[in-house]
Motif scaffolding. Structure first.
Motif, short mmCIF file in Angstrom:
data_model
loop_
_atom_site.label_atom_id
_atom_site.label_comp_id
_atom_site.label_asym_id
_atom_site.label_seq_id
_atom_site.Cartn_x
_atom_site.Cartn_y
_atom_site.Cartn_z
N UNK A 183 69.50 35.81 28.06
CA UNK A 183 69.57 34.48 28.67
C UNK A 183 68.66 33.56 27.85
N UNK A 184 69.24 32.55 27.15
CA UNK A 184 68.41 31.76 26.21
C UNK A 184 67.35 30.92 26.90
N UNK A 185 67.58 30.56 28.16
CA UNK A 185 66.65 29.66 28.86
C UNK A 185 65.56 30.42 29.59
N UNK A 186 65.57 31.75 29.50
CA UNK A 186 64.55 32.56 30.17
C UNK A 186 63.65 33.21 29.13
N UNK A 187 62.36 33.37 29.49
CA UNK A 187 61.43 34.03 28.58
C UNK A 187 61.81 35.51 28.46
N UNK A 188 61.18 36.17 27.50
CA UNK A 188 61.42 37.60 27.32
C UNK A 188 61.16 38.34 28.64
N UNK A 189 60.02 38.03 29.27
CA UNK A 189 59.68 38.73 30.52
C UNK A 189 60.71 38.41 31.61
N UNK A 190 61.07 37.12 31.71
CA UNK A 190 62.05 36.74 32.75
C UNK A 190 63.41 37.39 32.51
N UNK A 191 63.80 37.53 31.24
CA UNK A 191 65.05 38.22 30.94
C UNK A 191 65.04 39.63 31.52
N UNK A 192 63.85 40.23 31.53
CA UNK A 192 63.74 41.62 31.98
C UNK A 192 63.51 41.75 33.49
N UNK A 193 63.18 40.66 34.16
CA UNK A 193 62.89 40.80 35.60
C UNK A 193 64.01 40.24 36.48
N UNK A 194 64.88 39.42 35.90
CA UNK A 194 65.84 38.72 36.75
C UNK A 194 66.76 39.69 37.51
N UNK A 195 67.28 40.70 36.83
CA UNK A 195 68.20 41.62 37.52
C UNK A 195 67.47 42.54 38.50
N UNK A 196 66.31 43.12 38.13
CA UNK A 196 65.62 43.95 39.12
C UNK A 196 65.27 43.19 40.40
N UNK A 197 64.93 41.89 40.27
CA UNK A 197 64.60 41.09 41.47
C UNK A 197 65.87 40.79 42.25
N UNK A 198 66.92 40.34 41.54
CA UNK A 198 68.14 39.92 42.25
C UNK A 198 68.96 41.10 42.76
N UNK A 199 69.11 42.11 41.91
CA UNK A 199 70.03 43.20 42.25
C UNK A 199 69.31 44.33 42.97
N UNK A 200 68.16 44.73 42.43
CA UNK A 200 67.44 45.86 43.05
C UNK A 200 66.50 45.40 44.16
N UNK A 201 66.39 44.08 44.34
CA UNK A 201 65.53 43.49 45.39
C UNK A 201 64.07 43.91 45.23
N UNK A 202 63.65 44.06 43.98
CA UNK A 202 62.24 44.38 43.74
C UNK A 202 61.40 43.11 43.90
N UNK A 203 60.12 43.29 44.25
CA UNK A 203 59.22 42.13 44.28
C UNK A 203 58.99 41.69 42.84
N UNK A 204 58.56 40.44 42.66
CA UNK A 204 58.32 39.92 41.31
C UNK A 204 57.26 40.77 40.61
N UNK A 205 56.22 41.14 41.35
CA UNK A 205 55.12 41.92 40.77
C UNK A 205 55.62 43.28 40.27
N UNK A 206 56.41 43.92 41.14
CA UNK A 206 56.91 45.25 40.80
C UNK A 206 57.85 45.18 39.59
N UNK A 207 58.71 44.16 39.61
CA UNK A 207 59.66 44.00 38.50
C UNK A 207 58.91 43.72 37.20
N UNK A 208 57.85 42.92 37.28
CA UNK A 208 57.08 42.60 36.06
C UNK A 208 56.37 43.83 35.52
N UNK A 209 55.91 44.66 36.42
CA UNK A 209 55.21 45.88 35.99
C UNK A 209 56.16 46.78 35.19
#
Ligand SMILES: Nc1ncnc2c1ncn2[C@@H]1O[C@H](COP(=O)(O)OP(=O)(O)OP(=O)(O)O)[C@@H](O)[C@H]1O
Ligand SMILES: [Mg+2]
Length: 269
Positions: free
Chosen positions: A111-137
């Motif tokens: 996703x060009x408009x998302x940072x590297x980290x956000x690219x990696x957290x968007x699906x775990x938060x949306x699909x796996x319903x992980x918390x932002x902290x957990x997804x970032x870890x």
């Protein structure tokens, strides 16, 4: 070193357990686009924890086959099992099945408009319903694995092709897949960045990930793949241990193809 040998050498902590990987079983698969009969009865099994490389000329149906595995394309006939799921069952829980399957494409598709980290957290938060902290870890652990933790705040446009592909792999891994599909992950890269991406794929294989990889990197196929499948014209022409198919192909079509990819100066016929 073969994948089997390297597997045994991997530390027990790194090796995945049977429940963390899924096999793939494809039987009698047909796919047509209009009148174009692209897959003409494919049978192919990838055992859990194994690496299979898919090779073959342009248009032979490699991408279509990969895309059928997670139902990005719907087959006309045949069955596909991924882990405990029959993906071709009309009642399959598609979201649950796709969570187990990571896919990495030739052109990264970050996703060009998302940072590297956000690219990696968007699906775990949306699909796996992980918390932002957990997804970032999890995301940071996977970015570290691909050697890009320091670049977590950059945007895809600020990365080289090889770095973008490594982010794409980290992003796929954040979903904790049981199977990884790679469609020519290095063919759009500058030659000097190809090795970095292949090294990460080799590491994933060592850890016991099930992998189905479309590639023209014969060195990688020979070293890392348990088996190589040569496809041509929508059928599997030859399938066997990597050393046999690449080192001692039995079919003329395989020989012709290999002589072309192993000698880039050869004229395309
Ligand atoms: N969405 C689509 N609609 C119509 N035809 C398609 C579609 N996708 C693929 N095809 C056709 O299916 C055939 C196989 O394509 P596919 O992309 O699977 O080949 P490939 O082996 O991956 O080739 P390459 O090495 O060039 O990536 C080609 O003739 C292609 O034109
Ligand atoms: Mg393709």
């Amino acid at each position: 070193m073969s994948h089997t040998q390297s597997h045994a050498a991997a530390s027990p902590q790194a090796a995945k357990s049977a429940s963390q990987v899924a096999g793939v079983s494809i039987a009698g698969l047909h796919k047509t686009y209009g009148t174009n009969h692209v897959l003409k009865g494919i049978d192919l099994t990838v055992d859990p924890g194994k690496v299979v490389c898919l090779i073959g000329p342009s248009g032979s149906g490699k991408s279509t086959l990969l895309r059928c595995v997670n139902l990005l394309e719907v087959p006309n006939e045949g069955t596909i099992h991924v882990g405990g799921f029959e993906t071709t069952d009309p009642d399959v829980n598609l979201d649950a099945m796709r969570r187990h399957v990571g896919m990495v494409f030739q052109h990264f598709n970050l996703f060009p408009h998302l940072s590297v980290l956000q690219n990696c957290t968007v699906a775990p938060v949306k699909v796996l319903k992980k918390s932002k902290e957990e997804a970032e870890k999890t995301a940071l652990a996977n970015l570290e694995k691909v050697g890009l933790k320091e670049l977590k705040d950059r945007y895809p446009g600020q990365l080289s092709g090889g770095q973008q592909q490594r982010v794409a792999i980290a992003r796929a891994l954040t979903m904790e897949p049981k199977l990884m599909l790679f469609d020519e992950p290095t063919s759009a890269l500058d030659p000097e960045t190809v090795g970095d991406v292949l090294a990460i794929m080799r590491q994933l294989a060592l850890e016991g990930m099930t992998m189905l990889v479309v590639t023209h990197e014969m060195g990688f196929a020979r070293e890392v793949a348990d088996e190589v499948v040569f496809m041509d014209g929508g059928v599997v022409v030859e399938h066997g241990p990597a050393a046999d198919v690449i080192g001692n192909p039995q079919h003329q079509r395989t020989k012709n193809f290999l002589s072309r990819v192993l000698d880039p100066n050869a004229v395309e016929i």
